[in-house]
Design a protein around this motif. Structure first.
Motif, short mmCIF file in Angstrom:
data_model
loop_
_atom_site.label_atom_id
_atom_site.label_comp_id
_atom_site.label_asym_id
_atom_site.label_seq_id
_atom_site.Cartn_x
_atom_site.Cartn_y
_atom_site.Cartn_z
N ILE A 14 3.33 20.38 3.40
CA ILE A 14 4.19 19.18 3.40
C ILE A 14 3.98 18.36 2.13
CG2 ILE A 14 4.22 18.95 5.94
CD1 ILE A 14 2.46 16.39 5.48
N SER A 15 5.03 17.62 1.79
CA SER A 15 4.94 16.59 0.76
C SER A 15 5.33 15.29 1.47
CB SER A 15 5.95 16.84 -0.35
OG SER A 15 5.63 18.02 -1.05
N ARG A 16 4.58 14.24 1.23
CA ARG A 16 4.91 13.00 1.95
C ARG A 16 4.52 11.78 1.12
NH1 ARG A 16 3.02 9.66 7.06
NH2 ARG A 16 1.02 9.61 5.97
N LEU A 17 5.47 10.86 0.98
CA LEU A 17 5.14 9.54 0.45
C LEU A 17 5.37 8.54 1.56
CD1 LEU A 17 7.10 10.83 -2.16
CD2 LEU A 17 6.13 8.78 -3.13
N ARG A 18 4.43 7.63 1.76
CA ARG A 18 4.70 6.52 2.68
C ARG A 18 4.32 5.25 1.93
NH1 ARG A 18 5.83 5.86 8.55
NH2 ARG A 18 5.20 3.74 9.03
N LEU A 19 5.32 4.42 1.70
CA LEU A 19 5.14 3.25 0.84
C LEU A 19 5.47 1.99 1.64
CD1 LEU A 19 6.98 4.67 -2.33
CD2 LEU A 19 4.57 4.91 -1.72
N HIS A 20 4.51 1.08 1.68
CA HIS A 20 4.69 -0.14 2.48
C HIS A 20 4.91 -1.32 1.56
CE1 HIS A 20 3.17 2.06 6.00
NE2 HIS A 20 2.42 2.67 5.11
N PHE A 21 6.08 -1.94 1.69
CA PHE A 21 6.40 -3.16 0.97
C PHE A 21 6.50 -4.29 1.99
CE2 PHE A 21 7.87 -1.67 -3.34
CZ PHE A 21 7.80 -0.32 -3.12
N GLU A 22 6.53 -5.51 1.49
CA GLU A 22 6.61 -6.70 2.34
C GLU A 22 7.78 -6.61 3.35
OE1 GLU A 22 7.39 -9.84 -0.36
OE2 GLU A 22 7.21 -11.45 1.12
N ASN A 23 8.95 -6.17 2.88
CA ASN A 23 10.14 -6.20 3.72
C ASN A 23 10.59 -4.84 4.23
OD1 ASN A 23 10.40 -8.98 3.26
ND2 ASN A 23 11.48 -8.59 1.34
N VAL A 24 10.06 -3.79 3.64
CA VAL A 24 10.54 -2.44 3.98
C VAL A 24 9.37 -1.45 3.93
CG1 VAL A 24 12.24 -0.62 3.46
CG2 VAL A 24 12.70 -2.98 2.74
N THR A 25 9.33 -0.54 4.90
CA THR A 25 8.44 0.63 4.81
C THR A 25 9.31 1.85 4.57
OG1 THR A 25 6.64 -0.24 6.16
CG2 THR A 25 6.92 2.14 6.15
N PHE A 26 8.92 2.64 3.59
CA PHE A 26 9.65 3.88 3.29
C PHE A 26 8.75 5.06 3.63
CE2 PHE A 26 11.01 0.77 0.08
CZ PHE A 26 12.40 0.87 0.16
N GLU A 27 9.33 6.08 4.25
CA GLU A 27 8.60 7.35 4.36
C GLU A 27 9.54 8.48 3.99
OE1 GLU A 27 6.04 8.09 7.72
OE2 GLU A 27 6.28 10.26 7.48
N SER A 28 9.09 9.32 3.08
CA SER A 28 9.93 10.42 2.61
C SER A 28 10.09 11.47 3.70
CB SER A 28 9.29 11.08 1.38
OG SER A 28 8.13 11.81 1.77
N SER A 29 11.04 12.37 3.50
CA SER A 29 11.07 13.58 4.32
C SER A 29 9.87 14.43 3.90
CB SER A 29 12.39 14.32 4.11
OG SER A 29 12.62 14.54 2.74
N VAL A 86 0.85 -1.19 0.00
CA VAL A 86 0.00 0.00 0.00
C VAL A 86 0.89 1.24 0.00
CG1 VAL A 86 -1.23 1.38 1.75
CG2 VAL A 86 -2.22 -0.75 0.99
N GLY A 87 0.41 2.30 -0.65
CA GLY A 87 1.14 3.57 -0.62
C GLY A 87 0.19 4.72 -0.37
N SER A 88 0.74 5.76 0.24
CA SER A 88 -0.05 6.96 0.48
C SER A 88 0.80 8.15 0.05
CB SER A 88 -0.38 7.00 1.98
OG SER A 88 -0.95 8.23 2.30
N VAL A 89 0.24 9.00 -0.78
CA VAL A 89 1.02 10.10 -1.36
C VAL A 89 0.27 11.40 -1.10
CG1 VAL A 89 2.07 11.00 -3.47
CG2 VAL A 89 1.77 8.53 -3.19
N GLU A 90 0.93 12.31 -0.41
CA GLU A 90 0.24 13.53 0.02
C GLU A 90 0.97 14.78 -0.45
OE1 GLU A 90 -1.25 11.38 4.15
OE2 GLU A 90 0.57 12.60 4.12
N THR A 91 0.26 15.60 -1.19
CA THR A 91 0.80 16.90 -1.61
C THR A 91 -0.09 17.95 -0.96
OG1 THR A 91 1.37 15.88 -3.75
CG2 THR A 91 1.47 18.30 -3.61
N PHE A 92 0.35 18.43 0.19
CA PHE A 92 -0.47 19.36 0.96
C PHE A 92 0.23 20.71 0.95
CE2 PHE A 92 -1.97 15.49 3.67
CZ PHE A 92 -2.87 15.14 2.68
N TRP A 93 -0.11 21.54 -0.03
CA TRP A 93 0.55 22.83 -0.21
C TRP A 93 -0.46 23.95 0.00
CZ3 TRP A 93 4.15 22.22 -5.18
CH2 TRP A 93 5.05 21.17 -4.96
#
Ligand code: NAD
Length: 357
Positions: A241-256, A149-156
């Motif tokens: 803010i700009s934010r990506l949070r991407l969930h993979f099986e082995n790794v979760t990534f969250e951008s600055s 699952v991924g969540s992508v937020e462009t809140f400007w």
């Protein structure tokens, strides 16, 4: 190393191309000319960077054989014609986002590119920086595993003052709203990490400013790999803010969260266990810092022009981002889910303008 000469057309964001993209690379680029219809801007930027050749005539630069690269930073409604003219003149071309305002327009550009002497590089500078490039390396090494699952937020935040510039906020000249002018960057970053989209359900609305184009949007995507991604964007956020949070099986990534620098460190890169962490350390343990944004995109472009690497961003990449916008607009108008690819049969293929109700 051969120095390429550049003419920058449009001195708004064009100034950032000079500061971040060209000035740091004197061995690769020389900004030889600038062009703007606004004389005051032309003189200010020309004086600031010691650029002698200043003109209000785009055509004059196309005829100038001493210029290798035409860098188009004009309002979006001008991009299609200027890109086609610059390619026809045999120049290499850099073009700001959005490359143009429809899939029909991109397909015309792709056709023109086939016969062009020069190369075309659309701008997607948010792809460059330590955070996103580490994430990309981990995904490409096959460590992240199945995407969930991924969540992508462009809140400007954009207020009336921003829209006092006449080309903004209108279909004719801005071509689209938050999806096209602002969130396109984060959506490209997500596509770059999560792969192609299969289906889209989207809604757009104009709620923040008194403008023609949308300033809020939300979309639910099914990716070809089965992952689910939600996109959310507004120009009415009191904290940008700009934010990506991407969930993979082995790794979760969250951008600055820096609104205009989400590719930079620090990214959260959270491993599922010690074994995954060890594999991550293996591929990014010797990380050499990369400059964010235009500095790295332009350096890669120079490498490409010298035959030392691939074109860093292609018209195909721009088409992919524009196809997603097209699907969201079509879904919002029709209330239906849209399956990709989107082609000439789409009612939004030739134009994105909102349906008149
Ligand atoms: N990549 C990014 O992060 C980023 C950021 C801002 C803007 N942009 C994009 O860059 C483009 C320009 O945006 P901006 O904010 O700099 O706009 P702007 O209005 O500040 O600047 C555009 C400039 O182009 C000039 N211009 C207009 N028509 C011209 C013509 N025919 N010939 C020469 N000059 C002409 C204007 O006088 C103006 O100075 C847009 O496509 C926008 O979406 C990208």
């Amino acid at each position: 190393m051969s120095v390429k000469t550049v003419a920058v057309i449009g001195c708004g964001i064009g100034r950032s191309h000079i500061v971040e993209g060209y000035v740091p690379h004197p061995d690769r680029f020389r900004v030889k000319a600038i062009c703007d219809l606004n004389e005051e801007r032309l003189q200010t930027i020309g004086d600031e960077f010691g650029i002698e050749q200043r003109t209000t005539s785009f055509k004059e630069l196309l005829a100038d054989e001493s210029i290798d690269i035409i860098d188009i930073c004009t309002p979006p409604g001008l991009h299609l014609e200027q890109v086609l003219d610059a390619l026809a003149a045999g120049k290499h071309v850099v073009c700001e986002k959005p490359l143009t305002g429809s899939l029909k327009g991109v397909d015309r550009i792709i056709e023109a590119e086939k016969h062009a002497r020069g190369a075309l590089m659309p701008i997607f500078q948010y792809r460059y920086g330590d955070g996103i490039e580490k994430a990309k390396r981990i995904v490409e090494a096959g460590i992240a595993g199945k995407p969930y699952v991924g969540s992508v937020e462009t809140f400007w935040l954009r207020t009336g003052e921003y829209y006092s510039v006449p080309w903004r906020g209108k279909w004719e000249t801005e071509l689209g709203g938050v999806l096209v002018t602002h969130a396109l960057h984060l959506h490209d970053m997500m596509l770059n990490l999560m792969g192609p989209v299969a289906k889209v359900f989207g809604r757009v609305a104009t709620r923040v400013n008194d403008i023609e184009v949308e300033d809020c949007a939300s979309a639910s995507l099914l990716m070809q790999n089965g992952a689910l991604v939600s996109l959310s964007c507004t120009l009415g956020s009191q904290e940008q803010i700009s934010r990506l949070r991407l969930h993979f099986e082995n790794v979760t990534f969250e951008s600055s969260h820096g609104a205009y620098t989400p590719g930079k460190d620090p990214w959260k890169i959270i491993a599922a266990n010690d074994a995954v962490q060890a594999r991550i350390d293996e591929v990014i343990g010797d990380w050499q810092p990369v400059a964010p944004r235009f500095t790295t995109q332009m350096a890669h472009f120079h490498d490409f022009l010298c035959g030392k690497g691939p074109l860093p961003v292609t018209t195909k990449d721009a088409r992919r981002a524009i196809e997603l916008v097209t699907a969201i607009y079509q879904s919002s108008d029709s209330g239906e889910e849209i399956a990709l690819p989107v082609g000439p049969e789409s009612p939004k293929y030739a134009t994105w303008r909102a349906r008149t109700r």
